[in-house]
Design an enzyme around this catalytic site. Structure first.
Site, mmCIF file in Angstrom:
data_model
loop_
_atom_site.group_PDB
_atom_site.id
_atom_site.type_symbol
_atom_site.label_atom_id
_atom_site.label_comp_id
_atom_site.label_asym_id
_atom_site.label_seq_id
_atom_site.Cartn_x
_atom_site.Cartn_y
_atom_site.Cartn_z
ATOM 1 N N HIS A 349 40.811 31.246 46.438
ATOM 2 C CA HIS A 349 40.475 31.411 45.179
ATOM 3 C C HIS A 349 41.717 32.354 44.305
ATOM 4 O O HIS A 349 41.387 32.885 43.528
ATOM 5 C CB HIS A 349 39.386 32.650 44.903
ATOM 6 C CG HIS A 349 38.005 32.221 45.710
ATOM 7 N ND1 HIS A 349 37.112 31.548 44.839
ATOM 8 C CD2 HIS A 349 37.716 32.023 46.699
ATOM 9 C CE1 HIS A 349 35.951 31.250 45.746
ATOM 10 N NE2 HIS A 349 36.390 31.451 46.995
ATOM 11 N N LYS A 536 34.635 39.587 31.483
ATOM 12 C CA LYS A 536 35.245 39.208 32.702
ATOM 13 C C LYS A 536 35.837 40.682 33.197
ATOM 14 O O LYS A 536 35.940 41.536 32.366
ATOM 15 C CB LYS A 536 36.244 38.048 32.665
ATOM 16 C CG LYS A 536 37.285 38.448 31.360
ATOM 17 C CD LYS A 536 38.325 37.059 31.373
ATOM 18 C CE LYS A 536 37.784 36.120 30.690
ATOM 19 N NZ LYS A 536 37.162 34.893 31.490
ATOM 20 N N ARG A 537 36.260 40.704 34.600
ATOM 21 C CA ARG A 537 36.922 41.659 35.130
ATOM 22 C C ARG A 537 38.205 41.819 34.310
ATOM 23 O O ARG A 537 38.712 41.232 33.767
ATOM 24 C CB ARG A 537 37.321 41.626 36.656
ATOM 25 C CG ARG A 537 35.966 41.678 37.433
ATOM 26 C CD ARG A 537 35.398 43.205 37.477
ATOM 27 N NE ARG A 537 36.251 43.853 38.036
ATOM 28 C CZ ARG A 537 36.481 44.449 39.252
ATOM 29 N NH1 ARG A 537 35.406 43.937 39.987
ATOM 30 N NH2 ARG A 537 36.963 45.184 39.589
ATOM 31 N N LYS A 542 44.478 38.187 32.828
ATOM 32 C CA LYS A 542 43.363 37.606 31.980
ATOM 33 C C LYS A 542 43.799 38.001 30.638
ATOM 34 O O LYS A 542 43.002 37.366 29.622
ATOM 35 C CB LYS A 542 42.045 38.146 32.554
ATOM 36 C CG LYS A 542 41.628 37.537 33.787
ATOM 37 C CD LYS A 542 40.325 38.240 34.198
ATOM 38 C CE LYS A 542 39.786 38.078 35.711
ATOM 39 N NZ LYS A 542 39.260 36.622 35.965
ATOM 40 N N THR A 644 34.641 30.978 35.747
ATOM 41 C CA THR A 644 33.505 30.407 35.715
ATOM 42 C C THR A 644 32.490 30.780 34.520
ATOM 43 O O THR A 644 31.746 30.079 34.045
ATOM 44 C CB THR A 644 32.792 30.516 36.930
ATOM 45 O OG1 THR A 644 32.790 32.072 37.197
ATOM 46 C CG2 THR A 644 32.952 29.712 38.117
ATOM 47 N N LYS A 648 29.979 28.722 31.452
ATOM 48 C CA LYS A 648 28.388 29.314 31.034
ATOM 49 C C LYS A 648 28.700 29.374 29.550
ATOM 50 O O LYS A 648 27.387 28.847 28.891
ATOM 51 C CB LYS A 648 28.252 30.888 31.518
ATOM 52 C CG LYS A 648 28.182 30.608 33.011
ATOM 53 C CD LYS A 648 28.283 32.099 33.528
ATOM 54 C CE LYS A 648 28.655 32.016 35.280
ATOM 55 N NZ LYS A 648 29.146 33.315 35.727
HETATM 56 C C1 26Q Z 1 40.952 42.484 47.928
HETATM 57 C C2 26Q Z 1 41.591 43.596 48.641
HETATM 58 C C3 26Q Z 1 40.713 44.774 48.948
HETATM 59 C C4 26Q Z 1 39.591 44.829 48.451
HETATM 60 C C5 26Q Z 1 39.138 43.768 47.725
HETATM 61 C C6 26Q Z 1 39.681 42.641 47.582
HETATM 62 C C7 26Q Z 1 39.224 41.621 46.448
HETATM 63 C C8 26Q Z 1 38.082 41.644 46.083
HETATM 64 C C9 26Q Z 1 37.285 40.605 45.299
HETATM 65 C C10 26Q Z 1 40.073 40.551 46.200
HETATM 66 C C11 26Q Z 1 39.325 39.569 45.294
HETATM 67 C C12 26Q Z 1 38.157 39.643 45.045
HETATM 68 C C13 26Q Z 1 37.572 38.599 44.013
HETATM 69 C C14 26Q Z 1 38.304 37.619 43.598
HETATM 70 C C15 26Q Z 1 37.720 36.710 42.445
HETATM 71 O O1 26Q Z 1 36.662 36.856 42.093
HETATM 72 N N1 26Q Z 1 38.387 35.496 42.072
HETATM 73 C C16 26Q Z 1 37.845 34.629 41.272
HETATM 74 O O2 26Q Z 1 37.087 33.678 42.129
HETATM 75 C C17 26Q Z 1 36.322 32.725 41.124
HETATM 76 C C18 26Q Z 1 35.624 31.794 41.790
HETATM 77 O O3 26Q Z 1 36.356 31.139 42.452
HETATM 78 C C19 26Q Z 1 37.373 32.012 40.239
HETATM 79 O O4 26Q Z 1 36.656 31.094 39.235
HETATM 80 C C20 26Q Z 1 38.271 33.057 39.256
HETATM 81 O O5 26Q Z 1 39.270 32.396 38.865
HETATM 82 C C21 26Q Z 1 38.954 33.861 40.590
HETATM 83 O O6 26Q Z 1 39.624 35.060 39.918
#
Ligand code: 26Q
Length: 798
Positions: A349, A536-537, A542, A644, A648
């Protein structure tokens, strides 16, 4: 399922009397919600048991989706809709005089995810059940979901998300009999047993008990119920005496206490590694056990089981599976390895190679000594095999699992599986040509694309019922089961009456959001304004800051010329920042202070409003997204894997204002250039800057007076109460050379925003664009995405 209103009312009242011993008029919304959930559970249980019986009987292949995050939001309406009894329940409540919305709002979001990745996992659970493929989820039952965000003096404050509250999780069922043990720490050495077989001897390991809680995943209109299995940790009874103090017991319960926020600062934390291993090991153990009940040989497990690794968080899976097959079940290395590779598959991702998960080898070995030995063996054999194939040493070194004293989890997932996919076309291409190019050279056949999707049922039928009803009037209701029928709307794109009706529906959604804005922030906004939304986050890539820079430009335009002819705008933000992400928190503070500045400036005549809605989450998205006119998807090209929310917004008729990034490109391909507004550099232009090292933001700043004025606004006292944060932003943009090219893309963003302003003046044209977007949005149903996973990666049958 079939259910009459009368029967529902009877069942509901019975449950209320039995469990709460009160009558309907005396019950609080929370009590009514709990009662309703318990009533529904009684309907679900027989369907769930029946599904299990059929799966056992047919011995079908099952896919297990391993994800450290699942973000379903509220489940009540989804469950009712999918069971086909949403209208019945609403009618029943109307007869009982109960306010359905109040009851719905009593449900706490199940927020066991950060954002897109967790939401996608939840969508896939719904789509698996709906399409009928046997696919089960495997994750963690966190006690606290993603933090609850409050805005205090413009700053983000984080509070715990105690989502169990007093109700607990009304949807789950504890499965004590499926509990397993998971080992951590200790020493492992190898010794030959009587038959001469080398076996590992564990010393002083910490033994944990993993207990599963199953959450039913109901298919839409097919009475099909799959399983989402979430693991909790406990101290095993026979080891109780090892934990005499509260402190020592807390160390154990901490393992499933909190979801880690998406943050590079939390990288390398031992507890996170334990979480990853804990859910992976527990899940794999029960999978093997249930496979063996079929009486089939273990070396053929890949014929009945797929294990999917959602990002690298469960990427220890291939090594743990090898450990179980060899140490616990006595398979030889080679047969275990064949089965493992055929069982495992992985989704990436992220594009940034520095963001790919790595663990310090010392820490890994300390926490998981036996798994580490197995990883070393996998790595050694990989290196030997590639050398044998004549692969260049540099390429082997780049792709091996353990190097520079780090364990590279993505490498383990790719080497230990048969499939790696990206989440949008561009993303997959970039993985092949850039981030993972050496792997692509070695294993081209493993690479494939699976563009993300969304649950259309939640975003249309549940969150935008008025629009759904309008669509019914035009094309009938069959689109509710076949979303591609939305294309029939294209027949009405020149029908003024229809366009008026769609416009009115949007205005009504805006009115509902405006009421919420007033209630939650005190800010009054006009529905005549363009609702311009970025939710979004919060992440630098972004580029919420680019949005804010444009707002500041509009502010100065209006200060210079209060009579300037612009369509009034309301800029709406929703975003959580990881608690340790300093820059992101500064951006939140600045958005809030700019909001204070412009919302109280009478001279702007209400032409410009800025709103930051706190605690963005799935249930809030359901209110915001249907009310958007403009969908801001403005990441730096190449950085957003897919996105995503863009899908929506499109589905509920917003116009996308976007860079050529992630799935925005596929949205553009669907709707055509006239029905989307594109701006900014494309990925080739971005990559060319990287190659030539020729970007110099200070040069842009010094030569462009508009940009200069906007950037100076951060440091010249215009924005009250944010001088510290303003300086940080200034530094990032000018001193640190503007990593995400905001200044470079600014002019083209402003031009795109002016185009939006012009387009919106022609209501008919705007409504037509909106309708065309809705009509093409069926392309992004996750039902189709999951069908591709099922057929092309997992090889499942319905
Ligand atoms: C990393 C290190 C330590 C703790 C947590 C994390 C961590 C947690 C969550 C790293 C990444 C995430 C989440 C990532 C994420 O949501 N990525 C998104 O995934 C979507 C679904 O595929 C995409 O549409 C987005 O583009 C992408 O940013």
């Amino acid at each position: 399922m079939q259910l009459t209103t009368e029967k529902f009312i009877r069942d509901f009242k019975d449950t209320l009397h039995e469990e709460q011993m009160i009558k309907v008029p005396d019950a609080s919304p929370a009590e009514l919600f709990e009662t309703l959930a318990h009533t529904i559970r009684k309907y679900i249980t027989p369907l769930w048991l029946e599904r299990r019986r059929k799966l056992v009987e047919s011995q079908q292949k099952i896919a297990y989706y391993f994800s450290i995050e699942f973000l379903p939001g509220r489940m009540l309406e989804t469950n009712l809709l999918n069971l086909g009894i949403l209208d019945t329940v609403k009618e029943g409540f109307a007869e009982l005089g109960v306010d359905f919305d109040a009851v719905r709002n009593a449900e706490h979001d199940m927020a066991l995810g950060n954002g897109g990745l967790g939401r996608l996992a939840a969508a896939f659970m719904d789509s698996l059940a709906t399409t009928g493929y046997p696919g089960f989820g495997n994750g963690i039952r966190y006690q606290y979901g993603l933090f609850k965000q409050k805005i205090v003096n413009g700053y983000q404050v984080e509070l715990p998300d105690d989502w169990f509250g007093s109700l607990g999780n009304v949807w789950e069922t504890r499965k004590d009999h499926d509990a397993v043990f998971v080992n951590l720490y200790g020493n492992v050495y190898l010794r030959a047993n009587e038959e001469g077989r080398i076996t590992p001897i564990y010393e002083n390991a910490q033994v944990l008990r993993a207990v599963p809680y199953d959450v039913p995943q109901i298919g839409f209109g097919n009475d099909n119920v799959n399983n989402l299995r979430l693991w909790d940790v406990e101290i095993p009874e026979k080891f109780e005496h090892f934990y005499p103090t509260l402190e020592s017991r807390r160390k154990v319960t901490d393992i499933t206490a909190v979801l880690y926020p998406d943050d590079s600062n939390s990288e390398g934390k031992e507890l996170r590694l334990i979480q990853e291993y804990f859910m992976t090991s527990a899940g794999l153990q029960t999978i093997i056990k249930s496979y063996l009940k079929q009486g089939l040989p273990l070396e053929k497990i890949h014929e009945k089981v797929s294990v999917h690794i959602n990002d690298t968080h469960p990427a220890v899976a291939p090594a743990e599976f090898m450990r179980l097959l060899i140490d616990e079940y006595g398979l030889e290395w080679n047969e275990a390895w064949q089965a493992t590779v055929k069982t495992m598959s992985y989704t990436n991702h992220t594009i940034l190679s520095e963001a790919l998960e790595k663990w310090d080898a010392g820490l890994f070995k300390y926490v998981l000594p036996r798994v580490y030995q197995i990883i070393l063996e996998i790595d050694n054999r990989y290196v030997a095999e590639l050398a044998n194939r004549g692969i260049a040493p540099e390429m082997i070194e780049n792709t091996r699992i353990v190097k520079d004293n780090q364990v590279h989890m993505a490498h383990l997932a790719i080497i230990g599986g048969h499939s790696i996919n990206g989440v949008a076309k561009l993303h997959t291409e970039l993985l092949k040509e850039d981030t993972l190019r050496d792997f692509y050279a070695i294993y081209p056949e493993k690479f494939n694309n699976k563009t993300n999707g969304i649950i259309q049922r939640r975003w249309l039928q549940i969150s935008d019922e008025p629009l759904s009803a309008e669509i019914d009037k035009l094309i009938g209701n069959h689109w509710r089961t076949d979303i591609h029928e939305l294309r029939k709307l294209l027949d009405y794109q020149n029908d003024q009456q229809v366009l008026n009706d769609f416009y009115r529906v949007k205005q009504e959604a805006k009115a509902r959001l405006a009421a919420y804005i007033k209630e939650s922030t005190g800010v009054e906004v006009s529905t005549e304004a363009i609702f311009d939304v970025q939710v979004k986050r919060l992440h630098a890539y972004k580029r919420q800051l680019l949005n804010l820079m444009h707002i500041i430009k509009l502010y100065w335009d209006l200060k210079d010329n209060p009579d300037k002819d612009v369509v009034p705008r309301v800029f709406i933000f929703g975003a959580k920042a990881a608690p340790g992400y300093h820059f992101a928190k500064s951006v939140i503070k600045l958005i809030n202070e700019v909001a204070n500045l412009v919302n109280h400036d009478e001279s702007l005549q209400g032409k410009l409003k800025v709103v930051f809605l706190e605690n963005y989450r799935v249930s809030l998205a359901e209110l915001i997204i249907p009310a958007a006119d403009v969908s801001e998807q403005i990441s730096l090209a190449s950085k957003e894997a897919s996105g995503t929310s863009n899908m929506k917004f499109m589905m509920t008729g917003a116009i996308t204002l976007a860079t050529l990034d992630g799935a925005n490109i596929e949205i553009k391909d669907e709707v055509g250039d006239d029905n989307i507004v594109i701006f900014g550099m494309d990925k080739d232009e971005v990559y060319s800057h990287y190659q030539r090292h020729d970007y110099y933001s200070r040069g842009v700043y010094e030569s462009n007076p508009v940009i200069r004025r906007v950037v100076d606004t951060f440091i010249n006292g215009t924005i009250p109460n944010a001088s510290q944060e303003g300086s940080e932003i200034y530094e990032a943009l000018i001193t640190h050379n503007d990593e995400y090219f905001l200044l470079e893309d600014f002019a083209s963003y402003v031009a795109a925003q002016e185009k939006i302003d012009q387009l919106y003046r022609d209501k008919g044209k705007w409504a037509k664009m909106s309708l065309v977007n809705i009509a093409h949005s069926g392309k992004f149903t996750s039902d189709d995405t999951i069908t591709q996973y099922a057929q092309e990666i997992w090889n499942l049958k319905k």
